[in-house]
Design a protein around this motif. Structure first.
Motif, PDB file in Angstrom:
ATOM      1  N   LYS A  15       0.823  -1.214   0.000  1.00 54.82           N
ATOM      2  CA  LYS A  15       0.000   0.000   0.000  1.00 54.82           C
ATOM      3  C   LYS A  15       0.851   1.255   0.000  1.00 54.82           C
ATOM      4  O   LYS A  15       0.416   2.297  -0.447  1.00 54.82           O
ATOM      5  CB  LYS A  15      -0.959  -0.009   1.184  1.00 54.82           C
ATOM      6  CG  LYS A  15      -0.270  -0.008   2.520  1.00 54.82           C
ATOM      7  CD  LYS A  15      -1.289  -0.101   3.641  1.00 54.82           C
ATOM      8  CE  LYS A  15      -0.531  -0.154   4.962  1.00 54.82           C
ATOM      9  NZ  LYS A  15      -1.412  -0.230   6.102  1.00 54.82           N
ATOM     10  N   ARG A  21       2.462   1.590  -3.732  1.00 55.50           N
ATOM     11  CA  ARG A  21       1.552   1.598  -4.879  1.00 55.50           C
ATOM     12  C   ARG A  21       1.376   2.998  -5.452  1.00 55.50           C
ATOM     13  O   ARG A  21       1.291   3.173  -6.654  1.00 55.50           O
ATOM     14  CB  ARG A  21       0.186   1.045  -4.488  1.00 55.50           C
ATOM     15  CG  ARG A  21      -0.710   0.820  -5.715  1.00 55.50           C
ATOM     16  CD  ARG A  21      -1.962   0.064  -5.387  1.00 55.50           C
ATOM     17  NE  ARG A  21      -1.651  -1.160  -4.709  1.00 55.50           N
ATOM     18  CZ  ARG A  21      -2.232  -1.575  -3.598  1.00 55.50           C
ATOM     19  NH1 ARG A  21      -3.193  -0.845  -3.060  1.00 55.50           N
ATOM     20  NH2 ARG A  21      -1.893  -2.688  -3.018  1.00 55.50           N
ATOM     21  N   GLY A  22       1.323   3.998  -4.576  1.00 59.36           N
ATOM     22  CA  GLY A  22       1.136   5.371  -5.054  1.00 59.36           C
ATOM     23  C   GLY A  22       2.266   5.786  -5.982  1.00 59.36           C
ATOM     24  O   GLY A  22       2.042   6.336  -7.060  1.00 59.36           O
ATOM     25  N   ASN A  63       2.171   4.069  -9.287  1.00 61.35           N
ATOM     26  CA  ASN A  63       1.177   4.649 -10.190  1.00 61.35           C
ATOM     27  C   ASN A  63       1.707   5.879 -10.885  1.00 61.35           C
ATOM     28  O   ASN A  63       1.419   6.126 -12.050  1.00 61.35           O
ATOM     29  CB  ASN A  63      -0.083   5.039  -9.410  1.00 61.35           C
ATOM     30  CG  ASN A  63      -0.936   3.832  -9.111  1.00 61.35           C
ATOM     31  OD1 ASN A  63      -0.748   2.790  -9.714  1.00 61.35           O
ATOM     32  ND2 ASN A  63      -1.848   3.979  -8.184  1.00 61.35           N
ATOM     33  N   LEU A  64       2.511   6.681 -10.156  1.00 63.19           N
ATOM     34  CA  LEU A  64       3.078   7.878 -10.774  1.00 63.19           C
ATOM     35  C   LEU A  64       3.965   7.500 -11.945  1.00 63.19           C
ATOM     36  O   LEU A  64       3.941   8.152 -12.984  1.00 63.19           O
ATOM     37  CB  LEU A  64       3.902   8.656  -9.756  1.00 63.19           C
ATOM     38  CG  LEU A  64       3.143   9.455  -8.706  1.00 63.19           C
ATOM     39  CD1 LEU A  64       4.120  10.131  -7.783  1.00 63.19           C
ATOM     40  CD2 LEU A  64       2.256  10.473  -9.358  1.00 63.19           C
ATOM     41  N   CYS A 103      10.284   6.834  -4.319  1.00 62.40           N
ATOM     42  CA  CYS A 103       9.727   6.959  -2.979  1.00 62.40           C
ATOM     43  C   CYS A 103      10.414   8.046  -2.176  1.00 62.40           C
ATOM     44  O   CYS A 103       9.800   8.674  -1.326  1.00 62.40           O
ATOM     45  CB  CYS A 103       9.869   5.653  -2.199  1.00 62.40           C
ATOM     46  SG  CYS A 103       8.864   4.332  -2.847  1.00 62.40           S
ATOM     47  N   GLU A 120      -7.115   4.995   7.487  1.00 61.14           N
ATOM     48  CA  GLU A 120      -7.288   4.536   6.107  1.00 61.14           C
ATOM     49  C   GLU A 120      -8.316   3.427   6.001  1.00 61.14           C
ATOM     50  O   GLU A 120      -8.999   3.310   5.006  1.00 61.14           O
ATOM     51  CB  GLU A 120      -5.962   4.119   5.500  1.00 61.14           C
ATOM     52  CG  GLU A 120      -5.273   2.971   6.146  1.00 61.14           C
ATOM     53  CD  GLU A 120      -3.920   2.716   5.506  1.00 61.14           C
ATOM     54  OE1 GLU A 120      -3.597   3.366   4.508  1.00 61.14           O
ATOM     55  OE2 GLU A 120      -3.206   1.836   6.000  1.00 61.14           O
ATOM     56  N   GLY A 180      -5.725   8.069  -2.669  1.00 59.13           N
ATOM     57  CA  GLY A 180      -4.769   7.136  -3.246  1.00 59.13           C
ATOM     58  C   GLY A 180      -3.333   7.579  -3.006  1.00 59.13           C
ATOM     59  O   GLY A 180      -2.429   6.761  -2.886  1.00 59.13           O
ATOM     60  N   GLY A 181      -3.114   8.898  -2.918  1.00 55.08           N
ATOM     61  CA  GLY A 181      -1.759   9.386  -2.718  1.00 55.08           C
ATOM     62  C   GLY A 181      -1.449   9.762  -1.288  1.00 55.08           C
ATOM     63  O   GLY A 181      -0.603  10.611  -1.036  1.00 55.08           O
ATOM     64  N   ARG A 182      -2.130   9.094  -0.340  1.00 59.56           N
ATOM     65  CA  ARG A 182      -1.971   9.549   1.044  1.00 59.56           C
ATOM     66  C   ARG A 182      -0.546   9.376   1.548  1.00 59.56           C
ATOM     67  O   ARG A 182      -0.039  10.219   2.298  1.00 59.56           O
ATOM     68  CB  ARG A 182      -2.954   8.817   1.958  1.00 59.56           C
ATOM     69  CG  ARG A 182      -2.826   7.322   1.899  1.00 59.56           C
ATOM     70  CD  ARG A 182      -4.058   6.670   2.540  1.00 59.56           C
ATOM     71  NE  ARG A 182      -3.912   5.233   2.581  1.00 59.56           N
ATOM     72  CZ  ARG A 182      -4.190   4.459   1.546  1.00 59.56           C
ATOM     73  NH1 ARG A 182      -4.624   4.971   0.443  1.00 59.56           N
ATOM     74  NH2 ARG A 182      -4.036   3.147   1.651  1.00 59.56           N
ATOM     75  N   TYR A 183       0.110   8.278   1.145  1.00 55.08           N
ATOM     76  CA  TYR A 183       1.482   8.103   1.604  1.00 55.08           C
ATOM     77  C   TYR A 183       2.407   9.109   0.949  1.00 55.08           C
ATOM     78  O   TYR A 183       3.360   9.586   1.565  1.00 55.08           O
ATOM     79  CB  TYR A 183       1.962   6.674   1.315  1.00 55.08           C
ATOM     80  CG  TYR A 183       1.385   5.693   2.285  1.00 55.08           C
ATOM     81  CD1 TYR A 183       0.317   4.878   1.951  1.00 55.08           C
ATOM     82  CD2 TYR A 183       1.895   5.590   3.573  1.00 55.08           C
ATOM     83  CE1 TYR A 183      -0.215   4.008   2.856  1.00 55.08           C
ATOM     84  CE2 TYR A 183       1.366   4.715   4.488  1.00 55.08           C
ATOM     85  CZ  TYR A 183       0.309   3.916   4.120  1.00 55.08           C
ATOM     86  OH  TYR A 183      -0.231   3.047   5.009  1.00 55.08           O
ATOM     87  N   ILE A 184       2.099   9.443  -0.316  1.00 50.30           N
ATOM     88  CA  ILE A 184       2.912  10.463  -0.977  1.00 50.30           C
ATOM     89  C   ILE A 184       2.780  11.790  -0.239  1.00 50.30           C
ATOM     90  O   ILE A 184       3.774  12.481   0.013  1.00 50.30           O
ATOM     91  CB  ILE A 184       2.467  10.627  -2.451  1.00 50.30           C
ATOM     92  CG1 ILE A 184       2.519   9.297  -3.169  1.00 50.30           C
ATOM     93  CG2 ILE A 184       3.329  11.634  -3.151  1.00 50.30           C
ATOM     94  CD1 ILE A 184       2.102   9.379  -4.607  1.00 50.30           C
TER      95      ILE A 184
END
Lengths: 95, 818
Positions: free
Chosen positions: B356, B359-360, B363-364, B383, B414, B432-436
């Motif tokens: 999880k 994944r962000g 996707n980028l 990352c 989450e 979807g980009g919460r970790y980013i």
């Protein structure tokens, strides 16, 4: 009684918390005469002599500190109001 | 894989649950309607239709469908399917019957209501005396005793109800057909009545038409039918009317009771169904997916087993085999299904395992292009580099804390937030980009600390290292004073920028120089890293020659020219000091790095200031000339090296194929019987690389070389956007504080607090809207561009296609989004 909807009360909640935290800190910094905030003081362009400037500056610092703390208190009231509205809205939707 | 037909359904069900196989279509030249399992797919479609009908009925009644999140049911086995079908059939027919009954009852109800209204409203039309005369009209539903009427020569009447819109046309028509011999009295109904079929309220009017003669009555009746007016028998005597009204009222009550009971029954049926409906719906979806997949299989020549082809990640092979054996065991089949690995020339799909967090970032990278099969995946490094470059452009501790809190809230809650299905596109992007966002906030706090910037104010944590050496009279008489660093700067501020810079007039001039150099240093490092990644690719695909022919000249060119520029920057920072006594080492004599770089490339010289040296160190001139010459040699090396190598080696390799890491040459047939599919044609295409004419190779390489050489300059300059955006952010922040919040702070005592309260709220909103949202999105976009163009163009191919496994979870989630 409902004054504002769920989004408005959430917004009010967040801004109130932010306001309380930041205004308390700013009041503290004004109280300890922090130099970084010197351009935010209500001072005149020119003074007679150095002592006049120092007294004016010290007074301005403490005055701004009190202003900040009073504004923080008003934000406490806003926080209570927003919180109450928020809980009322969430109870309505839960029902 | 080879599957027994009996075990086919359960095996595919198991595989769908695991979600690790991507099936290939072996029947692409067969029409959809001619495939093997078409009847089963039709059955599933029928079941889905029934479920949809029941769902709409449930939604009409407003019953909530429960949400299945945790306990997703598996695909049903054949016995369960039959049960399900029977159940759905029964429910559907019940619903249809109930609906029909309801319509019938409602029309009955409507008729009775209209009759009652007619009876009530025609009170005013009859007086008691006339009533006795008009007795004739009272026989049944509008049947008039002809003889009595004609004998008496009195008026007969018909009563009924008509839509209010049609009343005027009706009246006119009656006038025409009767040549004015019909007398119409009407009164409007106040409350609208509900149409039984559609449920819409319609306004109606009660009318009574008086006439004389039998023919006229027939004509009137025809007109009434034409205008869709309902006729009701209305007794003329007052008492009979009263009785009828009572009758009708009781009948109405009864009917209302029956209607409400029907509705209760319907709600009960729907409520019981609604508990199971979501799970049934999922089961049917899974079933349909299984049959679609089974349609992709090929039937063996001997009709003994089904053959399918799929892509499986190597690590998941044992999972697939376990799934196959589970499927066989569930059916009780003695002959096992099994899996054979075949070599192929085709390019497999690309599969990157992500969790999880990653994944962000994946996707980028995938948004730019899916990586070619087994290529180096830059998402891993993204990352860290992505949030770091973002933070360089966004450096503000206050705004960083806001981003950090937002990201932390999304990450910590989450599980709860993942259940929100219809939050909208924008929410999906943010979530979807919460970790980013979390990492960007964290890194921004760090750069905010280094730039010493909190909402445009600096923090004096360690005490400033600049002291004022002027005496009081100088300070009091001069508006501006300059503090020379050799006497006023004492020591070095431990972490980040000295807080006094925030109050200095020449803050921007100083910061510009610093941030520009910082941007170029970061940029050159990032690009060197990108070029080095290509070594990983070359080593993996065993293109060792490319390391010498492509990588070495590229890295030499980059390092000798731009790496040397970075070196010059560092050297300039170290060499020139205000405490120096030797004049050429004082800051006034420090040469511009850019001018030195340009002179180096053009072999020019500029005259230095008096008392200064042109170069920073001895032998710099010679060193620079060497670097430029080697750099220039690298260009034809890049241009001609690879094509000449290909030309010389092509002559030697006559027949053998194996020089490209993506092709593994031989194709083995697994069982010898089944013909393997169209891999042959594609293998021909991939081999085409060999037969490419030499001119193409030269042109190709020429384009690459020009592109690379020009890109070293343009991309290096492009990294200056790190400086530009951080400057813009700092200035916006400062303007917002000085123009908005400062006004609130310069207010009179005690009462000014209210003004401060209001202005602070406005400042908060502006900060969020402009500085966090707008600047944040802008910095995000620029960081993305730096990654995609400046970093990935050095090594990334991105020509792959994604691995889309047959997974129930993906199918169900995808359908829910629709």
């Amino acid at each position: 009684m409902k004054i504002c909807g769920p989004k408005c009360s959430l917004c009010g909640l967040i801004i109130s918390v932010w306001g309380i935290v930041q205004l308390v800190l700013m009041g503290l910094f004004f109280y300890i005469h922090s130099v970084a905030l010197i351009e935010d003081l209500p001072l005149l362009e020119e003074y007679e002599n150095l002592d006049a400037f120092y007294t004016a500056a010290n007074a301005a610092y403490t005055q701004n500190a009190y202003n900040c703390w009073i504004a923080a208190c008003i934000y406490v009231l806003t926080l209570l109001l927003s919180a109450q509205q928020f809980y009322m809205n969430s109870r309505v939707t839960a029902n | 894989m080879f599957i027994q037909p009996e075990a086919a359904y359960t095996s595919v069900s198991e595989l769908g649950e695991t979600g690790s196989v991507q099936f290939r279509d072996l029947n692409c030249n067969v029409n959809i309607f001619q495939r093997k399992f078409v009847t089963e797919v039709r059955r599933c479609d029928e079941l889905e239709r029934k479920i949809r009908y029941i769902e709409t009925e449930i939604k009409k009644d407003g019953i909530a469908l429960p949400d299945i999140q945790d306990d997703i049911p598996r695909a049903p086995n054949p016995r369960e399917i039959i049960d399900l079908e029977a159940h759905l059939e029964k429910t559907e027919s019940e619903m249809i019957e109930l609906a029909q009954n309801e319509v019938n009852m409602k029309s009955n109800y409507l008729e009775l209501t209209e009759l009652r209204k007619v009876l009530e409203n025609t009170q005013g039309f009859f007086s008691d005396q006339e009533v006795l005369n008009l007795d004739s009209s009272n026989r049944g539903a509008g049947v008039v005793d002809e003889a009595t009427v004609q004998h008496r020569g009195r008026l007969g009447f018909v009563a009924g109800v008509i839509n209010r819109e049609r009343v005027f046309g009706f009246e006119r028509m009656l006038w025409r057909i009767s040549r004015g011999n019909v007398f119409l009295k009407r009164s409007d109904l106040d409350a609208p009545l509900n149409d039984p079929a559609t449920g819409h309220p319609i306004y109606k009017t009660v009318f009574v038409a008086f006439f004389q003669g039998e023919q006229l009555k027939n004509r009137i009746k025809k007109v009434c039918t034409g205008f869709h007016a309902s006729l009701y028998p209305c007794p003329s005597s007052h008492n009979e009317r009263e009785e009828m009204v009572k009758n009708v009222r009781t009948r109405l009550e009864d009917l209302k009771l029956v209607l409400s009971q029907t509705e209760d029954h319907r709600s009960r049926v729907l409520a019981t169904v609604s508990k199971n409906l979501p799970s049934w719906s999922i089961m049917v979806k899974k079933m349909k997916a299984i049959y679609h997949t089974l349609n992709l299989f090929n039937m063996d020549v001997t009709k003994k087993c089904l053959i399918g082809e799929c892509w499986v990640p190597t690590k998941d092979l044992h999972i697939v085999q376990k799934a196959l054996s589970d499927g066989s065991a569930a059916v009780g089949s003695t002959i096992p299904s099994f899996l054979n690995v075949i070599d192929t020339n085709e390019q497999p799909p690309t599969f990157n395992r992500t969790n999880k967090f990653t994944r962000g970032f994946q996707n980028l990278i995938d948004a730019y292009g899916i990586a070619s099969y087994r290529e180096c995946n830059p998402a891993l490094y993204t990352c860290i580099t992505f949030p770091f470059l973002f933070a360089v452009m966004f450096g503000d501790l206050g705004h960083g804390i806001i981003l950090l809190l937002f990201g932390a809230w999304m990450v910590l809650s989450e599980k709860k937030l993942a259940r929100i299905k219809n939050g909208g596109e924008i929410w999906n992007i943010f979530f979807g980009g919460r970790y980013i966002i979390l990492l960007m906030g964290l890194f921004s706090c760090y750069t905010g600390l280094i730039y010493n910037d909190v909402f445009s104010k600096s923090m004096n944590i360690f005490g400033s290292n600049w002291i004022n050496n002027y005496n009081t009279s100088t300070v009091l008489t001069n508006k501006h004073l300059q503090m020379p660093p050799n006497t006023s700067a004492v020591g070095v501020y431990p972490l980040g920028l000295d807080p006094i810079w925030q109050l200095a007039d020449n803050k921007i001039i100083f910061l510009n120089s610093f941030k520009m150099k910082l941007s170029i240093i970061v940029g050159v490092l990032h690009m060197v890293f990108g070029v080095c990644m290509s070594v990983c690719n070359f080593v993996h695909f065993k293109k060792y020659s490319s390391i010498f022919l492509e990588f070495v000249p590229q890295i030499l060119f980059l390092l000798l020219l731009f790496g040397y520029m970075v070196f010059m920057m560092f050297f300039k920072w170290f060499k020139y000091s205000p405490h120096a006594t030797f004049q050429p080492e004082t800051p006034g004599c420090a040469p511009s790095v850019l001018i030195m770089f340009i002179n180096m490339m053009l072999f020019k010289n500029t005259k230095p200031f008096v008392g200064c040296n042109e170069f920073m160190f001895d032998s710099q001139e010679g060193l620079q000339k060497t670097f430029v010459v080697i750099g220039l040699i690298c260009v034809p090396w890049m241009l001609l090296g690879k094509p000449l190598y290909i030309k010389f080696t092509r002559g030697r390799r006559v027949s053998h194929v194996k020089h490209n890491g993506e092709l593994t040459g031989n194709m083995e047939l697994a069982e010898g019987e089944t013909p393997l599919p169209t891999g042959n044609e594609q293998a021909g295409g991939a081999h085409g690389h060999e037969e490419e004419p030499m001119s193409e190779v030269f042109i190709h390489q020429g384009i690459h070389t020009i592109e690379y050489v020009l890109s070293t300059i343009s991309h290096t300059a492009s990294y200056l956007r790190l400086w530009a955006l951080s400057l813009a952010h700092a200035q916006l922040s400062e303007v917002l504080w000085n123009m908005v919040l400062s006004l609130g702070l310069k207010m009179p005592p005690y009462t000014g607090a209210i003004g401060l309260f209001v202005i602070f709220g406005a400042w908060c909103l502006f900060t969020l809207a402009i500085l966090v949202m707008m600047e944040g999105l802008s910095a995000f976009l620029h960081t993305l561009r730096l990654h995609w163009v400046e970093f990935m163009s050095k090594f990334y191919e991105g020509l792959g296609y994604a691995f889309q496994p047959f997974s129930f979870k993906a199918i169900i989630d995808g359908e829910e989004e629709e």
